[in-house]
Scaffold this motif. Structure first.
Motif, PDB file in Angstrom:
ATOM      1  N   ALA A  88      89.327   2.292  68.539  1.00 61.45           N
ATOM      2  CA  ALA A  88      88.071   2.374  69.298  1.00 61.45           C
ATOM      3  C   ALA A  88      86.989   2.932  68.378  1.00 61.45           C
ATOM      4  O   ALA A  88      87.218   3.902  67.652  1.00 61.45           O
ATOM      5  CB  ALA A  88      88.233   3.264  70.524  1.00 61.45           C
ATOM      6  N   GLU A  91      93.485   1.327  79.179  1.00 60.63           N
ATOM      7  CA  GLU A  91      92.426   1.273  78.170  1.00 60.63           C
ATOM      8  C   GLU A  91      91.051   1.534  78.770  1.00 60.63           C
ATOM      9  O   GLU A  91      90.217   2.206  78.165  1.00 60.63           O
ATOM     10  CB  GLU A  91      92.450  -0.085  77.476  1.00 60.63           C
ATOM     11  CG  GLU A  91      93.692  -0.329  76.630  1.00 60.63           C
ATOM     12  CD  GLU A  91      93.671  -1.673  75.951  1.00 60.63           C
ATOM     13  OE1 GLU A  91      92.863  -2.548  76.369  1.00 60.63           O
ATOM     14  OE2 GLU A  91      94.447  -1.882  74.994  1.00 60.63           O
ATOM     15  N   LYS A  92      90.797   0.991  79.947  1.00 61.39           N
ATOM     16  CA  LYS A  92      89.481   1.170  80.572  1.00 61.39           C
ATOM     17  C   LYS A  92      89.209   2.645  80.857  1.00 61.39           C
ATOM     18  O   LYS A  92      88.108   3.151  80.598  1.00 61.39           O
ATOM     19  CB  LYS A  92      89.383   0.366  81.866  1.00 61.39           C
ATOM     20  CG  LYS A  92      88.006   0.464  82.533  1.00 61.39           C
ATOM     21  CD  LYS A  92      87.953  -0.328  83.826  1.00 61.39           C
ATOM     22  CE  LYS A  92      86.553  -0.267  84.443  1.00 61.39           C
ATOM     23  NZ  LYS A  92      86.114   1.124  84.713  1.00 61.39           N
ATOM     24  N   ASN A 132      97.910  -0.585  68.662  1.00 59.29           N
ATOM     25  CA  ASN A 132      96.802  -0.599  69.622  1.00 59.29           C
ATOM     26  C   ASN A 132      95.472  -0.698  68.890  1.00 59.29           C
ATOM     27  O   ASN A 132      95.296  -0.079  67.834  1.00 59.29           O
ATOM     28  CB  ASN A 132      96.807   0.689  70.448  1.00 59.29           C
ATOM     29  CG  ASN A 132      98.121   0.931  71.152  1.00 59.29           C
ATOM     30  OD1 ASN A 132      99.098   1.322  70.520  1.00 59.29           O
ATOM     31  ND2 ASN A 132      98.145   0.716  72.449  1.00 59.29           N
ATOM     32  N   ASP A 140     100.237   4.286  72.190  1.00 59.19           N
ATOM     33  CA  ASP A 140     100.280   3.865  73.595  1.00 59.19           C
ATOM     34  C   ASP A 140     100.733   4.974  74.531  1.00 59.19           C
ATOM     35  O   ASP A 140     100.761   4.783  75.752  1.00 59.19           O
ATOM     36  CB  ASP A 140     101.143   2.613  73.779  1.00 59.19           C
ATOM     37  CG  ASP A 140     102.588   2.810  73.332  1.00 59.19           C
ATOM     38  OD1 ASP A 140     102.997   3.956  73.076  1.00 59.19           O
ATOM     39  OD2 ASP A 140     103.322   1.794  73.227  1.00 59.19           O
ATOM     40  N   THR A 152      97.389   5.255  76.552  1.00 54.64           N
ATOM     41  CA  THR A 152      97.055   4.205  77.527  1.00 54.64           C
ATOM     42  C   THR A 152      98.182   3.942  78.531  1.00 54.64           C
ATOM     43  O   THR A 152      97.923   3.469  79.628  1.00 54.64           O
ATOM     44  CB  THR A 152      96.711   2.902  76.800  1.00 54.64           C
ATOM     45  OG1 THR A 152      97.771   2.562  75.896  1.00 54.64           O
ATOM     46  CG2 THR A 152      95.430   3.062  75.999  1.00 54.64           C
ATOM     47  N   PHE A 185      86.509  -1.303  71.746  1.00 55.16           N
ATOM     48  CA  PHE A 185      87.682  -1.604  70.940  1.00 55.16           C
ATOM     49  C   PHE A 185      87.335  -2.594  69.838  1.00 55.16           C
ATOM     50  O   PHE A 185      86.548  -3.528  70.042  1.00 55.16           O
ATOM     51  CB  PHE A 185      88.796  -2.191  71.802  1.00 55.16           C
ATOM     52  CG  PHE A 185      89.398  -1.203  72.764  1.00 55.16           C
ATOM     53  CD1 PHE A 185      90.053  -0.071  72.300  1.00 55.16           C
ATOM     54  CD2 PHE A 185      89.293  -1.403  74.131  1.00 55.16           C
ATOM     55  CE1 PHE A 185      90.603   0.839  73.181  1.00 55.16           C
ATOM     56  CE2 PHE A 185      89.843  -0.498  75.021  1.00 55.16           C
ATOM     57  CZ  PHE A 185      90.495   0.627  74.546  1.00 55.16           C
TER      58      PHE A 185
END
Length: 255
Positions: free
Chosen positions: A147, A207-208, A144, A192, A195, A157
């Motif tokens: 960030a 992710e948002k 992933n 993950d 997310t 990201f």
């Protein structure tokens, strides 16, 4: 009745063995993050079962260099946990050779490919930090995207460097990219399990929502960042069972 009693005793013995395995796995993960006065580091792994397929590592390579890594083995349970031990051991050995980080990742990949008849694989992200200048080298094996939160700017990201997950193709090549941790900058590595955490209706955390959580508050300590994400995931999932291992590593440059 005797058969039921014997099965219950076997189950209790298995539960005890798994609990011990979980303690051993946790003890392998670094708990002392005071590696350099110029870095504030925090990390946490929360397995979905007794033992997990996630791992992290933070370690001082030399007087001015620290690396942080995070990984996610395909699968869960005992097979994934054993593959974690193998990956962690090889990774630490390769990093201590002080090779370029993309070369260390390639060497790790070759080692994991050998004898891997079950085709197990692991995604990994590594960042090597010069604690004096803040200069970093970032490499990813299908993991992933990290960030990054810079002073006065929202978390965003990073474009992941080129490189496939490890354990599949011995000839895989990995790209490293440069970035700089200015004072006040925080880098977040995660698996993950963050997310893809699911609520009771099977909606994903996403992710948002993770970025919104990071940007909703002013940046705190590294441990504050990881705690904020964990609490947001727990609030989102509610009573739903944890669907995957959840691991976070936050590195903040403070000097």
């Amino acid at each position: 009745v005797q058969q039921a009693v014997e099965e219950h005793l076997r189950f209790e013995a298995l539960e005890k063995e798994l609990a011990i395995a979980a303690e051993i796995q946790t003890s392998m993960l670094p708990q002392d993050f005071a590696l350099d006065d110029r870095l504030d580091i925090a990390a946490r792994m929360q397995a979905a079962r007794h033992v997990g397929g996630d791992f992290y590592d933070v370690y001082r390579i030399n007087d001015r260099t620290v690396y942080a890594a995070i990984g996610d083995v395909a699968g869960k349970g005992i097979p994934a946990a054993l593959f974690v031990v193998k990956a962690m051991t090889i990774l630490r050995n390769e990093m201590m050779k002080q090779l370029p980080v993309h070369s260390a990742m390639a060497a790790l990949n070759r080692a994991l490919c050998k004898g891997n008849d079950r085709c197990m694989f692991v995604t990994i992200a590594i960042v090597v930090i010069d604690t004096v200048t803040g200069d970093c080298r970032y490499v990813s094996a299908g993991h992933n995207p990290a960030a990054l939160g810079r002073p006065g700017r929202d978390f965003a990201f990073l474009a992941p460097p080129g490189g496939i997950l490890t354990g599949i193709d011995e000839g895989a090549v990995y790209e490293a990219v440069d970035l700089r941790l200015e004072v006040g900058t925080t880098l977040l590595l995660y698996t993950d399990g963050v997310t893809e955490a699911m609520d009771p209706d099977h909606a994903l955390f996403g992710e948002k929502r993770m970025l919104d959580c990071l940007n909703r508050h002013s940046v705190e300590t590294a441990s504050g960042v990881t705690r904020r994400i964990r609490e947001a995931v727990e609030g989102f999932t509610g009573d739903a069972p944890q669907s995957d291992d959840l691991t976070l590593v936050a590195v903040r440059r403070v000097g």
